[in-house]
Scaffold this motif. Structure first.
Motif, PDB file in Angstrom:
ATOM      1  N   VAL A 198       8.790   8.866  14.936  1.00 22.14           N
ATOM      2  CA  VAL A 198       9.771   8.817  13.840  1.00 22.14           C
ATOM      3  C   VAL A 198       9.646   7.477  13.116  1.00 22.14           C
ATOM      4  O   VAL A 198       9.600   7.419  11.883  1.00 22.14           O
ATOM      5  N   LEU A 235       8.665   7.005   9.228  1.00 24.51           N
ATOM      6  CA  LEU A 235       9.570   6.322   8.294  1.00 24.51           C
ATOM      7  C   LEU A 235       8.945   5.071   7.679  1.00 24.51           C
ATOM      8  O   LEU A 235       9.384   4.611   6.628  1.00 24.51           O
ATOM      9  N   ILE A 289      23.575   6.297  17.882  1.00 27.59           N
ATOM     10  CA  ILE A 289      22.222   6.357  17.332  1.00 27.59           C
ATOM     11  C   ILE A 289      21.458   7.524  17.952  1.00 27.59           C
ATOM     12  O   ILE A 289      20.705   8.220  17.275  1.00 27.59           O
ATOM     13  N   LEU A 331      22.378  10.488  16.112  1.00 35.89           N
ATOM     14  CA  LEU A 331      21.732  10.535  14.803  1.00 35.89           C
ATOM     15  C   LEU A 331      20.264  10.925  14.911  1.00 35.89           C
ATOM     16  O   LEU A 331      19.728  11.609  14.050  1.00 35.89           O
ATOM     17  N   VAL A 332      19.633  10.461  15.979  1.00 29.80           N
ATOM     18  CA  VAL A 332      18.185  10.687  16.110  1.00 29.80           C
ATOM     19  C   VAL A 332      17.898  11.995  16.845  1.00 29.80           C
ATOM     20  O   VAL A 332      16.783  12.482  16.855  1.00 29.80           O
ATOM     21  N   PHE A 388      15.486  14.656  15.831  1.00 26.68           N
ATOM     22  CA  PHE A 388      14.069  14.303  15.944  1.00 26.68           C
ATOM     23  C   PHE A 388      13.590  14.452  17.383  1.00 26.68           C
ATOM     24  O   PHE A 388      12.437  14.762  17.627  1.00 26.68           O
ATOM     25  N   GLN A 392      22.123  10.312   6.811  1.00 27.32           N
ATOM     26  CA  GLN A 392      21.737  10.262   8.219  1.00 27.32           C
ATOM     27  C   GLN A 392      20.315   9.721   8.367  1.00 27.32           C
ATOM     28  O   GLN A 392      20.039   8.909   9.256  1.00 27.32           O
ATOM     29  N   VAL A 393      19.418  10.149   7.507  1.00 30.33           N
ATOM     30  CA  VAL A 393      18.049   9.633   7.536  1.00 30.33           C
ATOM     31  C   VAL A 393      18.063   8.135   7.251  1.00 30.33           C
ATOM     32  O   VAL A 393      17.351   7.350   7.883  1.00 30.33           O
ATOM     33  N   VAL A 399      20.412   5.974   7.960  1.00 30.58           N
ATOM     34  CA  VAL A 399      20.854   5.217   9.128  1.00 30.58           C
ATOM     35  C   VAL A 399      19.720   5.097  10.137  1.00 30.58           C
ATOM     36  O   VAL A 399      19.509   4.039  10.735  1.00 30.58           O
ATOM     37  N   VAL A 400      18.975   6.181  10.316  1.00 28.79           N
ATOM     38  CA  VAL A 400      17.856   6.141  11.257  1.00 28.79           C
ATOM     39  C   VAL A 400      16.820   5.132  10.762  1.00 28.79           C
ATOM     40  O   VAL A 400      16.264   4.349  11.522  1.00 28.79           O
ATOM     41  N   ARG A 401      16.601   5.143   9.443  1.00 24.42           N
ATOM     42  CA  ARG A 401      15.637   4.192   8.857  1.00 24.42           C
ATOM     43  C   ARG A 401      16.104   2.740   9.089  1.00 24.42           C
ATOM     44  O   ARG A 401      15.323   1.883   9.473  1.00 24.42           O
TER      45      ARG A 401
END
Lengths: 221, 206
Positions: free
Chosen positions: A48, A52, A211, A214-215, A218, B176-177, B179-181
């Motif tokens: 991930v 990103l 977190i 959130l992840v 993935f 949400q993406v 925050v992950v970033r």
């Protein structure tokens, strides 16, 4: 045999992102050496991170930087001496401790500065040069009933040899237990073999689970 | 070589599909990124081919393309982690030199090029900016517990993994993406990034 009790996804993700402090990373990386399932989680999280990276807004590199680097490629090759990766320091590794933990122990665990903590319980700090939480080894004689105790902060414990049982389950080699203020327990060392644990105390990060949540999409792929 | 339009279709390779709806903010920012980036898109499979060419043939043209794509992103990453412009410049060049020198350790069956390069940059940042070691396991260590054997048809290829990740990025709410970033690229500890963006937990899709 693989571990049954794993570190939280929050901590694994922080390790993958590179934001976890060094002492906690020693415990996590040592767990990863013993746990293919958690290695898989970390590897997904790194994927991930890699994906990103493409979306990170680029900052222009200096003009001519590529030429400078291209010139250094050859330089590096000429000047580079082929040094093999350093082998693990020779150990009296009777506990079959995995790397990277052995890299933080100079010689045998027997030569560590063991301190008496209570009847049949000894503790020795390791990696005292690192910033952040304290990390050390705990030795508990077989069958020892550790007095009932609470925790004044977060704590991570990972079994390296032998095992113990408390109200939350049985922990053997590779298993990780996270304790917080709320945990009051009475671990009992398993009979037979001395129980040796790696413990990280004081300043251990409090996993909020956010977190990981959130992840999660993935990690399920 | 990698035009903006070419990032989608590489025959016989996993197709990387970006499923953003038109008008989506993220879509616009990706387009902006592509305008800045001289190497164009970010085809995972193509980047991996480039890194393999560096590893196997010491191919400088391939390295130059990786540099064009990754060096400005690594520099950005390091600046977000607190490095000033000059240090970030120096370290991003250093990171790419490490990519060149250690390319033979890249295993395409275990990671995509971007993942491996991210790990190189992350480790360099821990070393250079935090002055700490990054403890890692050693697969050659006698105590190391290897993966159980997986049936060949159960194994998911790296290309497939990356394309699934792309799909998740495309389908999750943009906040949400984000925050992950932030979690990966701005060293925001748990929850802080979400709080900063005012992301209500109820909107988190999991």
């Amino acid at each position: 045999m693989t571990a049954h009790h794993h570190p939280s996804d929050d901590i694994l993700l922080s390790y993958a992102a590179g934001s976890l402090d060094e002492p906690t990373s020693i415990l996590i990386a040592t767990h990863l050496a013993l746990c293919p399932a958690c290695r898989e989680q970390v590897s997904k999280a790194e994927s991930v991170g890699g994906e990103l990276l493409n979306d990170v807004k680029p900052v222009a590199i200096q003009d001519g930087a590529l030429d400078v680097v291209l010139a250094r490629l050859d330089e590096g090759e000429r000047g580079q001496i082929n040094v093999p990766a350093p082998a693990a320091v020779p150990h009296d590794n009777d506990l079959n401790l995995p790397r990277p933990l052995t890299d933080y122990i100079d010689g045998s665990t027997k030569s560590l500065p063991w301190r008496w903590l209570g009847p049949s319980v000894h503790y020795a700090p390791i990696a005292s040069h690192t910033k952040g939480p304290k990390v050390g080894l705990l030795r508990i004689a077989p069958g020892t009933r550790v007095p009932m105790h609470g925790h004044s902060g977060n704590e991570l414990t990972m079994v390296l040899a032998g095992g113990y049982t408390d109200g939350t389950g049985n922990y053997t080699r590779g298993d990780v237990e996270a304790a917080d203020d709320g945990l009051v327990h009475q671990p009992i060392a398993d009979a037979g073999e001395e129980c040796v644990c790696l413990v990280v105390t004081e300043g251990v990060l409090q996993p909020t689970g956010l977190i990981a949540r959130l992840v999660q999409p993935f990690l399920r792929i | 070589m990698f035009g903006v339009q070419e990032r989608i279709d590489v025959p016989t390779r996993p197709v990387v599909v970006i499923r953003d709806a038109p008008g989506n903010r993220r879509d616009q920012s990706s387009l902006a990124v592509q305008k800045i980036c001289t190497s164009g898109g970010y085809d995972t499979a193509a980047m991996t081919e480039l890194l393999v060419a560096v590893a196997e043939q010491k191919d400088k043209a391939a390295f130059s393309q990786l540099f064009a794509h990754y060096a400005p992103r690594i520099k950005s990453y390091l600046m977000r982690q607190g490095a000033n412009q000059a240090l970030a410049e120096e370290l991003s060049q250093e990171a790419m030199l490490t990519v060149w020198r250690k390319a033979d350790r890249f295993d395409r069956s275990k990671a995509a090029a971007g993942t491996w390069i991210f790990a190189v940059a992350r480790n360099l940042r821990i070393d250079a900016l935090r002055k700490e070691n990054r403890p890692n396991f050693d697969p050659n260590d006698p105590a190391f517990v290897p993966e159980p054997e997986t049936a060949p048809d159960a194994a998911v290829s790296i290309g497939e993994t990356q394309s699934r990740i792309r799909n998740v990025i495309a389908t999750l709410p943009i906040e949400q993406v984000e925050v992950v970033r932030l979690f990966f690229y701005e060293d925001k500890p748990h929850g802080e990034a979400a709080q900063e963006l005012g992301l209500p937990l109820g909107t988190v899709k999991s």
